[in-house]
Design a protein around this motif. Structure first.
Motif, short mmCIF file in Angstrom:
data_model
loop_
_atom_site.label_atom_id
_atom_site.label_comp_id
_atom_site.label_asym_id
_atom_site.label_seq_id
_atom_site.Cartn_x
_atom_site.Cartn_y
_atom_site.Cartn_z
N CYS A 200 -65.05 46.33 9.12
CA CYS A 200 -65.39 47.16 10.28
C CYS A 200 -66.67 47.97 10.07
O CYS A 200 -66.92 48.94 10.79
CB CYS A 200 -64.23 48.11 10.60
SG CYS A 200 -62.72 47.26 11.08
N SER A 201 -67.46 47.59 9.08
CA SER A 201 -68.71 48.34 8.87
C SER A 201 -69.69 48.00 9.98
O SER A 201 -69.55 46.98 10.66
CB SER A 201 -69.28 48.03 7.48
OG SER A 201 -69.46 46.64 7.33
N PRO A 202 -70.69 48.89 10.20
CA PRO A 202 -71.59 48.66 11.33
C PRO A 202 -72.33 47.33 11.19
O PRO A 202 -72.61 46.88 10.09
CB PRO A 202 -72.56 49.85 11.26
CG PRO A 202 -72.46 50.37 9.87
CD PRO A 202 -71.07 50.07 9.42
N GLY A 203 -72.60 46.70 12.30
CA GLY A 203 -73.26 45.41 12.29
C GLY A 203 -72.26 44.27 12.25
O GLY A 203 -72.52 43.20 12.79
N PHE A 204 -71.12 44.48 11.58
CA PHE A 204 -70.04 43.48 11.60
C PHE A 204 -69.00 43.90 12.65
O PHE A 204 -68.79 43.20 13.63
CB PHE A 204 -69.39 43.35 10.22
CG PHE A 204 -70.33 42.85 9.17
CD1 PHE A 204 -70.99 41.63 9.34
CD2 PHE A 204 -70.60 43.57 8.01
CE1 PHE A 204 -71.87 41.17 8.38
CE2 PHE A 204 -71.48 43.11 7.06
CZ PHE A 204 -72.12 41.91 7.23
N GLY B 7 -79.03 47.36 8.89
CA GLY B 7 -78.34 46.90 10.09
C GLY B 7 -76.86 46.65 9.97
O GLY B 7 -76.15 46.61 10.95
N GLU C 196 -71.85 35.21 6.73
CA GLU C 196 -72.32 35.99 7.87
C GLU C 196 -72.47 35.15 9.15
O GLU C 196 -72.15 35.61 10.24
CB GLU C 196 -73.68 36.62 7.51
CG GLU C 196 -73.85 37.97 8.13
CD GLU C 196 -74.96 38.79 7.49
OE1 GLU C 196 -75.38 38.48 6.35
OE2 GLU C 196 -75.39 39.74 8.13
N ASN D 130 -70.64 54.66 8.69
CA ASN D 130 -69.87 53.69 9.47
C ASN D 130 -70.29 53.67 10.93
O ASN D 130 -70.25 52.64 11.60
CB ASN D 130 -68.37 53.99 9.36
CG ASN D 130 -67.53 52.94 10.07
OD1 ASN D 130 -67.20 53.08 11.23
ND2 ASN D 130 -67.22 51.86 9.36
N ARG E 170 -62.47 48.63 5.94
CA ARG E 170 -63.68 49.43 6.09
C ARG E 170 -64.94 48.58 5.90
O ARG E 170 -65.99 48.91 6.43
CB ARG E 170 -63.65 50.64 5.17
CG ARG E 170 -64.19 50.43 3.80
CD ARG E 170 -63.89 51.65 2.97
NE ARG E 170 -64.89 51.91 1.97
CZ ARG E 170 -64.69 52.65 0.88
NH1 ARG E 170 -63.51 53.23 0.69
NH2 ARG E 170 -65.64 52.84 0.01
N GLN E 171 -64.82 47.48 5.15
CA GLN E 171 -65.95 46.56 5.04
C GLN E 171 -66.04 45.69 6.29
O GLN E 171 -67.11 45.51 6.87
CB GLN E 171 -65.80 45.67 3.80
CG GLN E 171 -65.66 46.45 2.49
CD GLN E 171 -66.78 47.44 2.25
OE1 GLN E 171 -67.91 47.24 2.70
NE2 GLN E 171 -66.47 48.54 1.58
#
Lengths: 466, 466, 466
Positions: free
Chosen positions: B312-316, A374, B248, A408, B309-310
């Motif tokens: 903006c990674s998916p889920g965040f 996720g 998180e 991504n 890139r971290q």
């Protein structure tokens, strides 16, 4: 994305049968047939298609109400001549199917040149060429001929014979359906109602037939696409209206559609967008053409042209665009005897087939993925995905960066095509990245709810031969 | 908006301590330290930062699962040499921290030149320069050196020693938090894991430290910003992933964020947008750079680069962009011994600091106002706002037109930045207009609901020293 | 769309009375009157308008609170002179209404040249021209004159007389309303508070008066437009604010509005968009100007200018733009004695009237249609719509393609203006297509719910003379 080599491969990769399918030869076979919106010419044409593709033939009786229209009487044409009173044949339908205006009523008699002139269609500025004319609802008759022929005809009277029938019968179309894993489907539509016109008619029929050959071959190999593929060989306007009327409850299954026509000339590709303008099919064609070497232009929707105007009429507004090379009405050969088999080439037809197939591939492959846990960027190193990627150098392989883009955007909100658009790379590379990620257990496909599909989805049960 | 004078003022206006903070000198201090993603080099670097900024040090034990990753073993490097068999030192880690590949395992022995060659990294086309290489997860060892050094080494065998430890330990980061009036916060992140690389590492650390000095000074003066400011000095990738994993539940408080790196070279600014693309931080940077004199370019998000890139990674998908001058991988000094303290300048660092501070000021000041009586253009004359304005001529003062723009858009639906964008004037002028209007009782600030912030907002209680 | 011929026709097509209405002559009649934001000059001006248009006169007493403002005292000016002590009249209000600063308090006495200088306004760089100055809330007095006049006045002392009254009275505006079939209305607003200024004041009044003449003539012919038309002749700023305050409950009826000003000069059209930016009025003006021959530019909204800034103030945010030729403050004649009746031309005024009328026609005609049977392309042939169309060749007639566009977009979701924008053809051609389709029973108009209109819609009962 679609360089010449790929285009050749794609053209050749349409299955065993298709690999041997001669697109231009098929056009030559169909060229002499006197097609119209009804009658034996359509049936003969569909018979040729059915030798390659499992085709269900539909007949709708004359007089049947279809939306705002009624199916017209069926027209058969057997012979038509203009003779001098001495018996010399001056114009003969047997020599060229364009010589008789479509839906000409029968006539037999001697006419003065002046009286005949009211029924003669020529192109005075292009005296050697026969124009194409129809009068489906005119209850009239007419001859089309080279202007120079007409200029040479200086007798006071001529004997005119048209041996045709305009009587209750039926309208005919042919349809093939190849079911997919999901209830959604891609519609490909080609009109089959123009007589001896090669680009504007036969090129679309030939490409659609080749798609069907490839789909059948895949089916025989046990392969299934995600989406169903529906091929429709149908008389323009009234045929499409009849099809829409009889399939109204099923239209929700259409995810994307293409009207195929004028795909054999040497010009650049033209894609006319659907009325929606940015539907999946519009974006898929823009992606495929934009990534290829072939010159092309994207055109906005207009309510004229071919059957896209029916599919995109209000109340339906289906996501259907029109893929062409030459644009209807804009090339000089259009609707004349010059739109013949010399005007279309095998190379252009093959490139058109490859492009169409590539578009369908993008639409079919446009699925959405979600990172398994996720969130976050996964550790590729411990899964060997650095090495796996470094070793691959072919152009279709996913590069490291493709995999980064894919992971991504694998957030359940971006489909593969959206990823390819954002990353600015060919769809196939994102697909390759998706395969790597899926094999590593990093992502799962987001299921499409069939609930968004019409209540009566199309399926194999409706087309027992498919 | 940010002319050279303003830039100098802003650089000098970072508080009493910061006014004396020598950005370039700080980089020179940190340059020799052998940083990696773990180990004593990071801790020593954080120790230098902590002399200026109240820093909480976090240690995460090796093996701790963090999202898809695990914290690796800690690496310590004490010495590394290649000697001739006669004892001459040819390559020495003590001379340059780049000489040893990051995470090299210990080695001691005599190797043939051919065997050694498999562990030697050079840049053959740039023979005088040492490259930077790491192998965090490779369990290998390596030396990086100038190619001309390697070319001169023609003995059959060499004595190789790497005195390092790769063993359970911990990963370290430093964090400072300055609470604001609201629960929201601005995140500033700099990576601290590159050894002797000045632009790509130290410039970001220095600018972030200067921001912290200014924030501490403001705190000591009893001033509070609207938003909290969080400074993160963190090893790239695994450090940021560890931070994300452990924070998180609090990420909802992040209103905007900037990754700072490569801010000391003489080139134009480059801002890489967040994955969202038009987040507040993206618009604030575009506004500040667009109004300034410095050359700049705005880049779209890509899933490579630095820790954006971290974030903006998916889920965040946090609203975090990356402010740079030189772009990672695109300047020749990148990841070589030429990225040293001569490559970065005090002037560039100061302008970068001023620009960063201006961006944070816009984000912090981006509030929304509502006309007190809800509608209409108020009468400025009877409140002395014509006179009040006419008397002010400094560039920061609100002009009559600024006040008109402000009052026209003070409808509860336009923030100050939106006003500045629409009016096409610097943010500070709209702010000045807002102050005048607020003092005259013409507008009230629209409260931000903290309900939109994560359940466990970050606050002073979590960071007792802040 | 609006070529010169159409413009002339439109100008002539403003009804019987308007056909004889002399726009430029009307401006000449009004030119000498000494208007201000209150007082007899406004009333005299409205009296001239009322000879052509049924006008309801509103008076609001001084001191009445209106939104954030209060209605000021009423100002009357009877005479004003500067004389030499020997009795020679040097500056005389009777010669030009600009000579006295608006809202000058009464004064009578002998002043030194130096003391007088503090009350004298000139344009030193344009020495032959009288500037226009006001001081509504200054409780001061002043004279405006050509700088060369002032330069010639070298006496030590002068006798100054201003015979004015500043006392409780009222603010005046005039309003005409022509009801439409629906409760919605179009607002046209012209300011009536500038003294002898022709472009900036009288041109707008004249065009608005001509619109009223045409509307009255249509009313007398028994014709009704879809939307009501409200004409407002109102002092700028305070007058408009008073009108807004007293009509707040009715503003929901305003579908579109235009402030008319500076419409008599020879320059290109300028349209300043409403604060909303893409409201119907903005799109209608863009369509009319974009289809015409006249040079033009579209300007973004700014919170200065004319009364659009009141209509577009926060809380109201009405869809009101401003149609001009010369832009306020940007042409050299602005607010000087050079903005006189020689600066404006009959031709420019007529073209402005035609353009304004064309915009109102588009707004009024912008309705939405739905295909009678909801879906599909209807069969035009059996309804004679091929023939009907082929026979028509005038430019206003719907072409076959116009009808196709109309029927394709008659889905209840596209208004006629949206159709015209998408088809890229003039609005009137889509209207013609709509008439053909409606006559053939192919479409029905989608009813507008009056529920979206304010609770107390404006109607004939409120304006018994309308």
């Amino acid at each position: 994305m679609l360089d010449r080599e790929t285009a050749r491969e794609a053209a050749g990769d349409t299955g065993g049968a298709a690999g041997r399918f001669d697109l231009h030869g098929f056009c030559r076979t169909l060229y002499p047939i006197a097609r119209s919106i009804t009658g034996p010419g359509v049936r003969e044409t569909l018979g040729h298609v059915a030798r390659h593709v499992p085709l269900e033939i539909h007949e709708v009786a004359s007089g049947t109400p279809v939306l705002d229209w009624h199916v017209p009487e069926e027209w058969s044409i057997r012979a038509a001549t203009i003779r001098s009173l001495s018996g010399e044949v001056l114009v003969d339908f047997a020599a060229h199917s364009l010589h008789v205006m479509g839906y000409s009523v029968p006539v037999s008699g001697v006419f003065s040149r002046a009286a005949l002139a009211a029924h003669v269609h020529t192109l005075p500025e292009r005296p050697g060429i026969i124009p194409y004319r129809t009068g489906y609802y005119a209850r009239d008759w007419g001859f089309c001929m080279a202007h120079e022929t007409w200029e040479r005809m200086r007798d006071a009277e001529y004997r005119v014979e048209i041996d045709s029938t305009l009587a209750p019968g039926s309208l005919t179309w042919g349809e093939a359906f190849f079911p997919g894993e999901e209830a959604g489907e891609v519609l490909v539509s080609a009109h089959v109602c123009h007589p001896s016109l090669a680009n504007d008619n036969l090129s679309g029929i030939a490409v659609a037939t080749a798609l069907g050959i490839a789909a059948r071959a895949a089916q025989e190999r046990g392969e299934r696409r995600r989406l169903g593929l529906r091929l429709l060989f149908v008389p323009a306007t009234i045929g499409t209206i009849a099809w829409l009327a009889q399939n109204e409850a099923r239209l929700g299954a259409i995810r994307a559609g293409l009207v195929l026509t004028c795909l054999g000339d040497a010009g650049p590709f033209h894609y006319k967008r659907s009325r929606q303008g940015t539907a999946l099919v519009d974006r898929a064609v823009a992606h495929v053409l934009g990534g290829g070497e072939a010159a092309h232009a994207l055109l906005p929707f207009t309510p004229d042209g071919y059957d896209e105007r029916q599919y995109c009429s209000p109340g339906f507004d289906l996501p259907v665009g029109c893929l062409m090379r030459g644009v209807h009405g804009r090339f000089p050969e259009y609707h004349t005897s010059e739109d013949n088999c010399d005007f279309i080439t095998q190379g252009a037809l093959e490139q058109s087939l490859a492009t169409t197939q590539a578009v369908i591939d993008v639409i079919d492959g446009d699925v959405t993925f979600l990172r398994t846990d996720g969130r976050g960027e996964p550790q590729l190193g411990r899964r060997g995905l650095y090495r796996a990627i470094s070793g691959q150098t072919t152009s279709a392989a996913a590069s490291q960066m493709d995999l980064m883009w894919f992971l991504n955007l694998a957030d359940g909100a971006h489909s593969l095509l959206e990823m390819a658009e954002r990353a600015g790379v060919p769809f196939a590379r994102l697909q390759a990245a998706a395969r790597l990620a899926q094999a590593a257990g990093l992502v799962g496909r987001v299921a499409v709810s069939d609930a968004i599909i019409a209540d009566t989805p199309l399926g194999a049960k409706d087309f027992p031969h498919a």
